[in-house]
Design a protein around this motif. Structure first.
Motif, PDB file in Angstrom:
ATOM      1  N   PRO A  25       0.815  -1.199   0.000  1.00 18.52           N
ATOM      2  CA  PRO A  25       0.000   0.000   0.000  1.00 18.52           C
ATOM      3  C   PRO A  25       0.857   1.261   0.000  1.00 18.52           C
ATOM      4  N   ASN A  26       0.346   2.298  -0.634  1.00 21.53           N
ATOM      5  CA  ASN A  26       1.092   3.551  -0.694  1.00 21.53           C
ATOM      6  C   ASN A  26       0.803   4.378   0.557  1.00 21.53           C
ATOM      7  N   PRO A  27       1.611   5.391   0.829  1.00 23.48           N
ATOM      8  CA  PRO A  27       1.467   6.167   2.071  1.00 23.48           C
ATOM      9  C   PRO A  27       0.112   6.849   2.251  1.00 23.48           C
ATOM     10  N   ASN A  34      -4.702  -2.069   5.338  1.00 24.84           N
ATOM     11  CA  ASN A  34      -3.459  -2.434   4.663  1.00 24.84           C
ATOM     12  C   ASN A  34      -3.316  -3.935   4.443  1.00 24.84           C
ATOM     13  N   HIS A  35      -2.618  -4.261   3.412  1.00 19.49           N
ATOM     14  CA  HIS A  35      -2.205  -5.635   3.122  1.00 19.49           C
ATOM     15  C   HIS A  35      -0.681  -5.653   3.221  1.00 19.49           C
ATOM     16  N   TYR A  52      -2.656  -7.706  -4.525  1.00 20.34           N
ATOM     17  CA  TYR A  52      -3.558  -7.813  -3.374  1.00 20.34           C
ATOM     18  C   TYR A  52      -4.839  -7.013  -3.552  1.00 20.34           C
ATOM     19  N   CYS A  53      -4.693  -5.715  -3.824  1.00 19.10           N
ATOM     20  CA  CYS A  53      -5.881  -4.854  -3.824  1.00 19.10           C
ATOM     21  C   CYS A  53      -6.317  -4.408  -5.217  1.00 19.10           C
TER      22      CYS A  53
END
Length: 69
Positions: A25-27, A34-35, A52-53
């Motif tokens: 995940p990005n910031p 989150n993954h 994942y997402c």
């Protein structure tokens, strides 16, 4: 499971970590959803998708991936 609209994140060369790689995940993503952190390679086509997402990361038009530091 319903089909969710996948988000597209445009990134600049400054957002890259190493040669053409971003992490997901990005910031800007919320912490509760989150993954595990994965690296998404943009170096071949300028675009990559998180396994994942499903978030798609795309290099902004005109941005170049530098070959070295």
């Amino acid at each position: 499971m319903s089909e969710q609209q996948k988000s597209v994140v445009e990134v600049t060369a400054q957002d890259l970590h190493g040669p053409g790689v971003v992490f997901c995940p990005n910031p800007k993503m919320t912490l509760w959803s989150n993954h595990p952190k994965v690296y998404v390679d943009l170096s071949h086509t300028g675009e990559g998708k998180c396994p994942y997402c499903g978030t798609v990361y795309r290099l902004k038009a005109g941005e170049k991936i530098s070959a070295g530091h």
